[in-house]
Design an enzyme around this catalytic site. Structure first.
Site, PDB file in Angstrom:
ATOM      1  N   LYS A  85       0.893  -0.776  -0.091  1.00 34.95           N
ATOM      2  CA  LYS A  85      -0.063   0.220  -0.347  1.00 34.95           C
ATOM      3  C   LYS A  85       0.435   1.031   0.023  1.00 34.95           C
ATOM      4  O   LYS A  85       0.325   2.605  -0.197  1.00 34.95           O
ATOM      5  CB  LYS A  85      -0.803   0.329   1.403  1.00 34.95           C
TER       6      LYS A  85
ATOM      7  N   GLU B  80      -9.845   4.998   3.648  1.00 34.55           N
ATOM      8  CA  GLU B  80     -10.693   4.508   3.646  1.00 34.55           C
ATOM      9  C   GLU B  80     -10.064   3.080   4.204  1.00 34.55           C
ATOM     10  O   GLU B  80      -8.821   3.011   3.262  1.00 34.55           O
ATOM     11  CB  GLU B  80     -11.867   3.853   2.745  1.00 34.55           C
TER      12      GLU B  80
ATOM     13  N   SER C  35       1.822  -9.365  -0.944  1.00 29.99           N
ATOM     14  CA  SER C  35       1.497  -8.602  -0.758  1.00 29.99           C
ATOM     15  C   SER C  35       1.712  -8.104   0.266  1.00 29.99           C
ATOM     16  O   SER C  35       1.898  -6.598   0.702  1.00 29.99           O
ATOM     17  CB  SER C  35      -0.050  -7.312  -1.127  1.00 29.99           C
TER      18      SER C  35
END
Lengths: 272, 399
Positions: B92, B114, B380
């Site tokens: 991210k 969010e 990830s």
């Protein structure tokens, strides 16, 4: 976009009010709240209270442009089993008693799921006069507008204080019946005072269109109705009405009480 | 239209994508797109981003050969792209660094986001701390409960975490609430959306900021293995890590692209987040894509043990890749993902995030029948945030 002659109830309403020198009062109601069985009687109560046009909110599970009041109403209506097909039946019931202009007000997905071809035909047959979809931008609107216009339904789009000149022009081109001016950046819901963004928005869009202009978002008291009516052709009250329905939802006299409440909201337009 | 030029000027990937938002947001989205395109042409922007990705986030990440896992599966070679090693613990941060530089260029002082699993919220809080900007993160109450550690991390980083009690109290409702905030405060605020979702330009922009994952993988594979991989595996919630991994390989027809959705605990609506097998095209949160919905067009409930995959829609470029049959989408159940996490922990000493475990599970499932093939799994995120859930689900280890 080619201008098409569309539904007459909305056009006639604005023409008649203009001739009388009066402003139009638009009431928003979440259809199916508190239950689908209430909707027809509440629409008729709004009309008796002085509303000239009703926005029938088709509830959606994810109402991103709505504040807490209309969110809660949407969840209540869905919980109570509200459906688009059920609402069309309700419209038939309303049409047995009233010729008040009715505008479907919703988000794109529930209507898209129904199919715009079907929806346009069924809506026109039952006596709906137009459609406004909060999350349908003019860029994505070609197909829905075509379908709706084929059945002489009006397509109302929103203009906002943040809209660029270019966008205001597009909104005007795609709209029929009237244009809905969002009074401020934000979600639906009552405000302590009327937004100062309305007047400049009216000033920017007025030269671009002959369509009537309605102002909504954040208008919930008679004094605010009076103030907004000085700036535009029509005033929309939504959350205040939906809040009233929430507060008095269990009352056996809900319809009469709503009529009285609406009478208070519309009073400034009758006396002006 | 060739795939390399997608999306089109209105943000469409084939029929998918686009901009379905209230008019209040339309001009701001146009301005955001313009600012983004200008930034990408500015060498100063590129070099600052490269520098941050390297010195602050820790790029490039390793492409690691999981030799022990490969050995027990006795089939395809399994390689892991170690996005879990990045600062903040997941991919991210790639997107957050890109968007925070953009927000600064646009003069926005307030950032909203969010978060589902909390990884995007933590990454957003991190870059806001780094750049001294106000940060508000919306998070569903259910997700706050199951990802408590990340809630605290965000607060420690100076962010305000705002609980969302609507609907399913998960990622979907957090996005709705963030969009309501943005509609209200758009003049001062940048919405730092964390997945390849939402209205144009977000799916394009988020993909572009994550493309570095696939670009590195491609170069590393050629250098370390001497050829391109045969298959790539990535979990797909909104689809940001997957699109970042897949995008640079879309033109390599020999490379299979496999997205893994959350199969949850059953096939009924509400029990999973498998949008392709259980959904149909519809509009949610500004974009047209596959959507879990009922016959009335009301958005369906979802379930996944992993908060980051627990979302009823999927990035529009994935919808396009799916329809074009360029990518394949499958799902792994809660149980498969938990088992895969344990296997990876005990063979390679790597505890994956629950989201990434779904991709690991699918690679484990397919590997035995594909000896001689090279698989790359996008790992990830790391599993620290999921320790409570692992404990709950592995009582045999918690004695």
């Amino acid at each position: 976009m080619e201008m098409v002659q569309t539904a007459t109830r909305i056009g006639n309403l604005f023409a008649a009010r203009r001739a009388e020198g009066r402003k139009v009062f638009i009431a928003y109601l979440t259809a199916g709240d508190p239950t689908p069985a209430h909707t027809a009687s509440l629409v008729l109560a709004l009309e008796r209270g002085g509303a000239d046009l009703i926005e029938l909110g088709v509830p959606f599970s994810d109402p991103i442009a709505d504040g807490p009041v209309i969110q809660r109403a949407s969840y209540r209506a869905l919980e109570a089993g509200a459906t688009l097909a059920g609402l069309l039946e309700t419209v038939k019931e309303i049409r047995r008693h009233s010729e008040i202009p009715l505008l479907l007000f919703s988000y794109l997905n529930p209507l898209m799921r129904h199919g715009f071809g079907n929806l346009a035909r069924e809506a026109a047959e039952t006596g709906i006069d137009g459609v406004l979809l909060t999350d349908l931008s003019v860029e994505e609107a070609a197909e829905p507008v075509k379908r709706l216009r084929e059945h002489s339904l009006d397509t109302v789009f929103l203009a906002a204080p943040t809209s660029s000149e270019r966008r205001l022009r597009l909104v005007a081109e795609h709209s029929s019946g009237f244009i809905y001016l969002v009074s401020r950046t934000g979600v639906t819901g009552q405000q302590a005072s009327l937004s100062s963004a309305i007047a400049p928005l009216v000033e920017r869009i007025r030269p671009l269109t002959d369509l009537p202009l309605a102002v909504g978002f954040g208008i919930g008291r008679p004094d605010q109705v009076a103030e907004a009516a000085r700036l535009a052709d029509a005033v929309v009250v939504g959350s205040a009405i939906v809040q009233f329905v929430e507060t008095h939802g269990k009352s056996p006299d809900l319809a009469t009480e709503l009529e009285v409440f609406t009478r208070g909201l519309t009073a400034p337009l009758r006396t002006s | 239209m060739t795939r390399a030029t997608l999306p089109d000027s209105l943000g469409h990937f084939g029929p998918y994508g686009g901009r379905y938002v209230p008019e209040v947001l339309m001009s701001p989205l146009e301005e955001l797109e313009e600012a983004y395109r200008a930034a990408r042409l500015d060498p100063a922007f590129e070099s600052e981003l490269r520098g941050l990705l390297h010195h602050y986030a820790g790029r490039p990440t390793a492409l690691y050969f999981a030799s022990h896992l490969t050995e027990i599966l006795k089939g395809a070679q399994i390689w892991l792209k170690r996005e879990d090693l990045l600062h903040t613990g997941a991919h991210k941060i790639n997107n957050c660094l890109g968007q925070i530089l953009l927000a600064r260029r646009m003069g926005k002082r307030r950032i909203i986001a969010e978060t589902g699993a909390g990884q995007h919220g933590v990454a957003t809080a991190t870059v806001c701390a780094l750049f001294g900007l106000e940060c508000v993160v919306y998070m569903g109450e259910e997700d706050m409960r199951r990802q408590r550690l990340n809630v605290f991390r965000m607060r420690l980083l100076g962010a305000t975490v705002t609980p969302v009690a609507n609907g399913s109290r998960t990622l979907k409702d957090a996005i709705s609430e963030a969009m309501r905030d943005w509609v209200t405060n758009v003049a001062t605020t940048h919405y730092l959306l964390g997945s390849a979702l939402g209205a144009h330009p977000y799916p394009m922009m988020v993909r572009d900021f994550h493309k570095v994952i696939g670009e590195e993988t491609r170069a590393q594979a050629l250098e370390q293995i001497g050829r391109l991989p045969d298959a790539l595996f990535a979990c797909v919630g909104g689809g940001s890590n997957a699109i970042g991994m897949f995008a640079p390989f879309v033109g390599d027809s020999s490379v299979q692209l496999i997205g893994v959705e959350a199969g949850g605990r059953g096939e009924k609506l509400g029990e999973h987040a498998a949008r392709f097998s259980g959904g149909s095209p519809g509009v949610l949160h500004g974009t047209f894509s596959y959507l879990l919905q009922d016959e009335e067009g009301q958005v369906g409930m979802t379930h996944s043990v992993s908060a980051g995959l627990d979302y009823p829609s999927i990035g529009p470029e994935h919808a396009w890749l799916h329809d074009e049959k360029r990518s394949e989408y499958t799902s792994a159940s809660d149980a498969d993902a938990l088992e895969a996490a344990k296997t990876l922990a005990q063979t390679e000493g790597i505890i994956p995030a629950l989201e990434s475990s779904h991709a690991v599970a699918e690679a484990i499932r397919r590997a035995p029948a594909q000896a001689g093939k090279v698989f790359v799994v996008n790992l990830s995120g790391r599993g620290d945030k999921d320790i409570d859930i692992y404990r709950e689900n592995m009582p045999e280890l918690d004695v």
